[in-house]
Design an enzyme around this catalytic site. Structure first.
Site, PDB file in Angstrom:
ATOM      1  CE1 TYR A 101       5.206 -12.443   4.192  1.00 50.79           C
ATOM      2  CE2 TYR A 101       6.154 -11.038   5.897  1.00 50.79           C
ATOM      3  CZ  TYR A 101       5.261 -11.226   4.868  1.00 50.79           C
ATOM      4  OH  TYR A 101       4.427 -10.207   4.501  1.00 50.79           O
ATOM      5  CD  GLU A 189       3.972 -11.079   1.289  1.00 54.08           C
ATOM      6  OE1 GLU A 189       3.197 -10.693   2.177  1.00 54.08           O
ATOM      7  OE2 GLU A 189       3.661 -11.920   0.433  1.00 54.08           O
TER       8      GLU A 189
END
Ligand code: GDP
Ligand code: MN
Length: 388
Positions: A101, A189
């Site tokens: 992530y 992101e």
């Protein structure tokens, strides 16, 4: 403004972050052809703006063109989290060795960008945080110093990432930071950021939220098609640079300033009325200061409000500093003349050139108030008298 995954991936590519080979398709035939052209097993991804598509059934895998066609028929037209699927992203399937992530966002408490990274990618950052908070690295970014990939190397030891992975993650993070800044993003992101079995790092997903106030700096992304549930009138208003929102009452309100309009909604309600709309005539574009352009501007704002068939009473509320009462009055008259509606009109006008403005209104047969309270009471009373 959210970007679709395929748009986000174009941004990433521009900054040198690799994404899987793929293309957009809108029909099952196109999906079949795209899969044949790739000549590999594919992943078929619904292009909707909400996250968590995987869990909601918006992502399918297919080994060949026939399977891909069948899978896309199940996705197209389906609702994923309230959004209808109109486009699919067809990409080569990746062989995943590790999922990370990585994201930048604004920490609202610190009022600074924050960098987040985890070796537990593939699930939402909120979930990673719950399941393994010790596996989420965080760094606030001092805007004067900027972001540096040493932050990534430092973070590695804390969250259990080592060696070559750290070097390539540092490089990717730096590129993502450039994209975050350049696109005035509130969120940039990549989840998952995939390390393949052959050691390549690719963004398998991309989530960008851009600051609406900076939209003019990124004309390649328009707000069209991103707003769910917008009414025709709301759309028409937005295209004219007017912030307009339909409410559930029958008193159409207009006037100057977002704050005054919120107050108007409240005061009308205090007297038992319900506003049919909110409108910020200041809006996204600069309101013409004075002259014919200002009169036209008020005319167009009022026409939007009157175009709503639910409106049974029109209530105009001006407390003008920048706006001249005489010009506003002319704008009101112009709009009311054009409108085919014969509904009660209540006008409150105070501030710059109020005497001139009210005199114009009187000449055209409209009474006006100086007090908001009295005007709101009158509007609410009239609205109660109408049968809808
Ligand atoms: P989201 O659910 O909306 O966040 O959609 P993602 O694009 O993140 O995809 C969800 C999950 O599908 C990812 O976390 C991956 O595990 C998996 N996935 C996506 N693309 C591929 C792929 O090309 N190959 C494989 N094996 N899995 C993938
Ligand atoms: Mn994702």
């Amino acid at each position: 403004m959210r970007l679709f995954e395929h748009e986000g991936k174009q941004v990433l590519q521009r900054f040198g972050i690799k994404t899987p080979v793929g293309c957009i398709a809108t029909t099952s035939q196109e999906v079949k052809e795209a899969t044949a052209a790739l000549g590999k097993p594919v992943v078929i991804k619904s292009q909707v703006l909400s996250g968590g598509r995987g869990k909601a059934g918006g992502i399918k895998f297919a080994a060949n063109p026939e399977e891909a066609k069948a899978a896309s028929e199940e996705l197209l037209g389906k609702f994923i989290k309230g959004e209808v699927v109109k486009r699919l992203l067809i990409e080569e399937q990746l062989t995943i060795a590790k999922e990370f992530y990585m994201g930048f966002t604004i920490d609202s408490v610190a009022a600074e960008p924050i960098f987040l990274m985890s070796p537990e990618g593939g699930i939402d950052i909120e979930e990673i945080n719950k399941l393994a908070p010790q596996k989420v690295g965080r760094r606030l970014i001092d805007m004067a110093e900027g972001f540096s990939s040493y932050m990534v190397r430092e973070m590695g030891a804390e969250i259990g990432i080592k060696g070559k992975d750290l070097v390539i993650l540092g490089d990717t993070a730096y590129k993502l930071y450039r994209a975050f800044l350049d696109y005035d993003a509130l969120i940039a992101e990549i989840n998952p950021l995939v390390l393949t079995n052959v050691g390549e790092m690719l963004a398998a997903d991309a989530k960008f939220e851009l600051d609406d106030d900076a939209a003019a700096r990124h004309p390649e992304f328009t707000i069209e098609g991103r707003i769910e549930g917008e009414t025709d009138l709301e759309k028409r208003a937005r295209q004219q640079g007017i912030r307009y929102l339909e409410l559930d009452g029958n008193i159409g309100i207009a006037g100057n300033g977002a704050g005054l309009m919120m107050t108007t909604v409240d005061v009308v309600e205090k007297y038992g009325g319900r506003a049919a709309n909110f409108v910020d005539a200041g809006g996204a574009r600069a309101v013409p200061g004075s002259g014919e352009a200002a009169i036209d501007w008020w005319d167009s704002v009022i026409q939007i409000v009157l175009a709503n068939p639910k409106v049974k009473v029109f209530f105009f509320n001006l407390h003008g500093g920048n706006h001249r009462g005489d010009e506003v009055a002319q704008g009101i008259i112009r709009a009311l003349k054009k409108s085919k509606r014969h509904i009660p009109v209540v006008i409150r006008l105070s501030g710059t050139r109020q005497e001139e403005g009210r005199a114009i209104l009187t000449r055209h047969g409209y009474n006006s108030f100086a007090s908001l309270d009295e005007a709101a009471k009158a509007a609410a009373h009239l609205a109660q008298g109408v049968n809808d």
